[in-house]
Design an enzyme around this catalytic site. Structure first.
Site, PDB file in Angstrom:
ATOM      1  N   GLU A 118      -0.995 -29.552  28.606  1.00  0.00           N
ATOM      2  CA  GLU A 118      -2.284 -30.058  28.306  1.00  0.00           C
ATOM      3  C   GLU A 118      -2.287 -31.077  27.221  1.00  0.00           C
ATOM      4  O   GLU A 118      -3.346 -31.989  27.211  1.00  0.00           O
ATOM      5  CB  GLU A 118      -3.150 -28.798  27.879  1.00  0.00           C
ATOM      6  CG  GLU A 118      -4.556 -28.864  28.379  1.00  0.00           C
ATOM      7  CD  GLU A 118      -5.087 -27.485  27.700  1.00  0.00           C
ATOM      8  OE1 GLU A 118      -4.485 -26.612  27.453  1.00  0.00           O
ATOM      9  OE2 GLU A 118      -6.478 -27.351  28.038  1.00  0.00           O
ATOM     10  N   THR A 163       1.800  -4.132   4.313  1.00  0.00           N
ATOM     11  CA  THR A 163       1.731  -4.596   5.826  1.00  0.00           C
ATOM     12  C   THR A 163       1.288  -5.952   6.176  1.00  0.00           C
ATOM     13  O   THR A 163       1.384  -6.420   7.083  1.00  0.00           O
ATOM     14  CB  THR A 163       0.824  -3.440   6.477  1.00  0.00           C
ATOM     15  OG1 THR A 163      -0.342  -3.568   5.971  1.00  0.00           O
ATOM     16  CG2 THR A 163       1.542  -2.222   6.371  1.00  0.00           C
ATOM     17  N   ASP A 164       0.471  -6.447   5.089  1.00  0.00           N
ATOM     18  CA  ASP A 164      -0.168  -7.770   5.468  1.00  0.00           C
ATOM     19  C   ASP A 164       0.899  -8.685   5.816  1.00  0.00           C
ATOM     20  O   ASP A 164       0.447  -9.751   6.767  1.00  0.00           O
ATOM     21  CB  ASP A 164      -1.132  -8.334   4.309  1.00  0.00           C
ATOM     22  CG  ASP A 164      -2.153  -7.249   4.206  1.00  0.00           C
ATOM     23  OD1 ASP A 164      -2.564  -6.208   4.994  1.00  0.00           O
ATOM     24  OD2 ASP A 164      -2.879  -7.566   2.906  1.00  0.00           O
ATOM     25  N   THR A 169       0.844  -1.261  -0.025  1.00  0.00           N
ATOM     26  CA  THR A 169      -0.026  -0.053   0.064  1.00  0.00           C
ATOM     27  C   THR A 169       0.738   1.319  -0.002  1.00  0.00           C
ATOM     28  O   THR A 169       0.308   2.213  -0.355  1.00  0.00           O
ATOM     29  CB  THR A 169      -0.918  -0.030   1.344  1.00  0.00           C
ATOM     30  OG1 THR A 169      -1.721  -1.153   1.168  1.00  0.00           O
ATOM     31  CG2 THR A 169      -1.704   1.424   1.363  1.00  0.00           C
ATOM     32  N   LYS A 177       0.948  -7.741  13.040  1.00  0.00           N
ATOM     33  CA  LYS A 177      -0.234  -6.922  12.726  1.00  0.00           C
ATOM     34  C   LYS A 177      -1.531  -7.021  13.404  1.00  0.00           C
ATOM     35  O   LYS A 177      -1.923  -8.078  13.703  1.00  0.00           O
ATOM     36  CB  LYS A 177      -0.775  -6.906  11.021  1.00  0.00           C
ATOM     37  CG  LYS A 177      -1.140  -6.250  10.356  1.00  0.00           C
ATOM     38  CD  LYS A 177      -1.389  -6.033   8.927  1.00  0.00           C
ATOM     39  CE  LYS A 177      -2.346  -4.820   8.638  1.00  0.00           C
ATOM     40  NZ  LYS A 177      -2.309  -4.694   7.246  1.00  0.00           N
ATOM     41  N   TYR A 217      -8.139   1.155  -3.832  1.00  0.00           N
ATOM     42  CA  TYR A 217      -6.982   1.348  -4.280  1.00  0.00           C
ATOM     43  C   TYR A 217      -6.263   0.108  -4.559  1.00  0.00           C
ATOM     44  O   TYR A 217      -6.578  -1.167  -4.447  1.00  0.00           O
ATOM     45  CB  TYR A 217      -6.093   2.125  -3.267  1.00  0.00           C
ATOM     46  CG  TYR A 217      -5.543   0.968  -2.144  1.00  0.00           C
ATOM     47  CD1 TYR A 217      -6.237   0.721  -0.852  1.00  0.00           C
ATOM     48  CD2 TYR A 217      -3.921   0.308  -2.111  1.00  0.00           C
ATOM     49  CE1 TYR A 217      -5.970  -0.161  -0.126  1.00  0.00           C
ATOM     50  CE2 TYR A 217      -3.835  -0.673  -1.192  1.00  0.00           C
ATOM     51  CZ  TYR A 217      -4.689  -0.849  -0.116  1.00  0.00           C
ATOM     52  OH  TYR A 217      -4.149  -1.855   0.695  1.00  0.00           O
ATOM     53  N   SER A 260       1.429  -7.400  -0.437  1.00  0.00           N
ATOM     54  CA  SER A 260       2.213  -8.434   0.091  1.00  0.00           C
ATOM     55  C   SER A 260       1.406  -9.714   0.484  1.00  0.00           C
ATOM     56  O   SER A 260       1.880 -10.732   0.948  1.00  0.00           O
ATOM     57  CB  SER A 260       2.797  -7.868   1.540  1.00  0.00           C
ATOM     58  OG  SER A 260       1.681  -7.689   2.560  1.00  0.00           O
TER      59      SER A 260
END
Ligand code: SIN
Length: 348
Positions: A306, A112-113, A35, A186, A46, A79
């Site tokens: 566990e 950013t992903d 982005t 993120k 976009y 990304s």
């Protein structure tokens, strides 16, 4: 001399936290899309990865600042399309920059992903003598309130200065904070406060163009892995997401693929229903390596607490979240297929 100390900080003896780059520093910007390089489309959307690195630099306010900045476009993707082939190109280019010796720092512009994945991957394979700083944006480059320019400016300033050893060599500059690759996550699909360091806190914060390093926060030292020879040589590792009401057929549809490894995004302490764990145990019996990680944003997946990892043939992810566990398992599987040894990789 490596940099200039500003007068107020020199007077207050806080100069180590306040450093301005001098014009002798040489940086390499590697653009990959995202982005930060996006353009708005008619109708309010976009498209990521539309603008080249050189144009991004022009918006940072540091083009022409006296820093020597070379820019190369490594890829031009959103990304969500980041992959092992681009990671290899990126890592090899950064290694080559270290070998050629001409650079003091590298900045990677990125969507950013999956930025946390690329940052973690690079932190595990690079041993370079300069900082590698990733950055991106939540708003496209031509938005009136675009966040890319200031994020890139911070990334360049960070890459241009000596970084404390305790920060590690791969960092992320985003929304005024400096994060370690080890902790980055993120945390927002839409807001500007898109990243956090759960379980720790940012390594530092920008105040104007200066960084205040957070006292006592350090990125843990980590083992380094060799780069696979080619993208096709990476072991195949997938993720299985646990949830209430999960049915074993869902898990079997994955494990029947016969991949090398599986990461369970487990509920709580890396758990899943008994029937689903049984299918994963069958896959482990057939030779796949199954790592139990966590859906939770923070915490430690404990071995044999566990879930009986010894009986079921599983590896516990320890501190590593799901995306990190997938990368770590791919890198570890390239070295060994022995489950006991792979478990050790997750305890470091
Ligand atoms: C991407 O990850 O490329 C799109 C989203 C973003 O960069 O914020």
């Amino acid at each position: 001399m490596a940099g200039i100390t500003c007068l107020p900080c020199w007077r207050s003896k806080a100069w180590a936290a306040c450093w301005m780059p001098d014009s002798m520093r040489r940086l390499l910007v590697l653009a990959t899309g995202g982005t930060i390089a996006g353009r708005q489309t008619a109708g309010g959307g976009y498209r990521a990865g539309q603008i080249e690195g050189q144009e991004l630099l022009a918006h940072s306010g540091l083009d022409g600042s006296g820093l020597h900045i070379d820019v190369e476009d490594i890829a031009s993707v959103g990304s969500q399309d980041m992959n092992q082939a681009i990671w290899l190109r990126l890592a090899r280019r950064i290694e080559a920059a270290a070998v050629s010796g001409g650079f003091d720092g590298v900045v990677v512009t990125h969507g950013t992903d999956t930025m946390e994945e690329t940052a973690f991957f690079l932190s595990r394979v690079l041993a370079v003598p300069f900082p590698v700083v990733l950055t991106g944006a939540m708003r496209p480059a031509d938005a009136p309130d675009a966040d890319g320019p200031v994020n890139l400016r911070h990334a360049l300033l960070l890459a241009a200065q000596p970084v404390p050893d305790s920060a590690g060599n791969v960092l992320v500059a985003f929304n005024g904070n400096v994060h370690a690759a080890q902790w980055l996550r993120k945390v927002s699909a839409s807001g500007l406060v898109a990243f956090a360091s759960p379980g720790a806190c940012p390594l530092g914060t920008f105040i104007g163009d200066h960084i205040r390093w957070t006292p006592g926060v350090a990125a843990p030292a980590s083992r380094r892995y060799s780069l696979p020879a080619s993208a096709g040589a990476w072991p195949k590792v997938g993720v299985i997401y646990a949830h209430a009401g999960m049915e074993p057929e869902q898990v079997r549809a994955c494990t029947d693929l016969g991949w090398d490894g599986w990461v369970l995004a487990g509920v709580g302490n890396g758990n899943a229903s008994g029937a689903c764990l049984a299918v994963l145990a069958e896959a482990a019996e057939r030779g796949a390596v199954v790592v139990r990680s966590r859906r939770c944003i923070d915490g430690w997946v404990t071995r044999a607490a566990e879930v009986d990892d010894d009986a079921l043939g599983f590896v516990a992810a320890g501190i590593y979240d799901v995306p990190q566990s997938r990368i770590l398992l791919m890198l570890a599987l390239a070295e060994t297929r022995q489950r006991e040894l792979i478990q050790q990789h997750f305890l470091q």
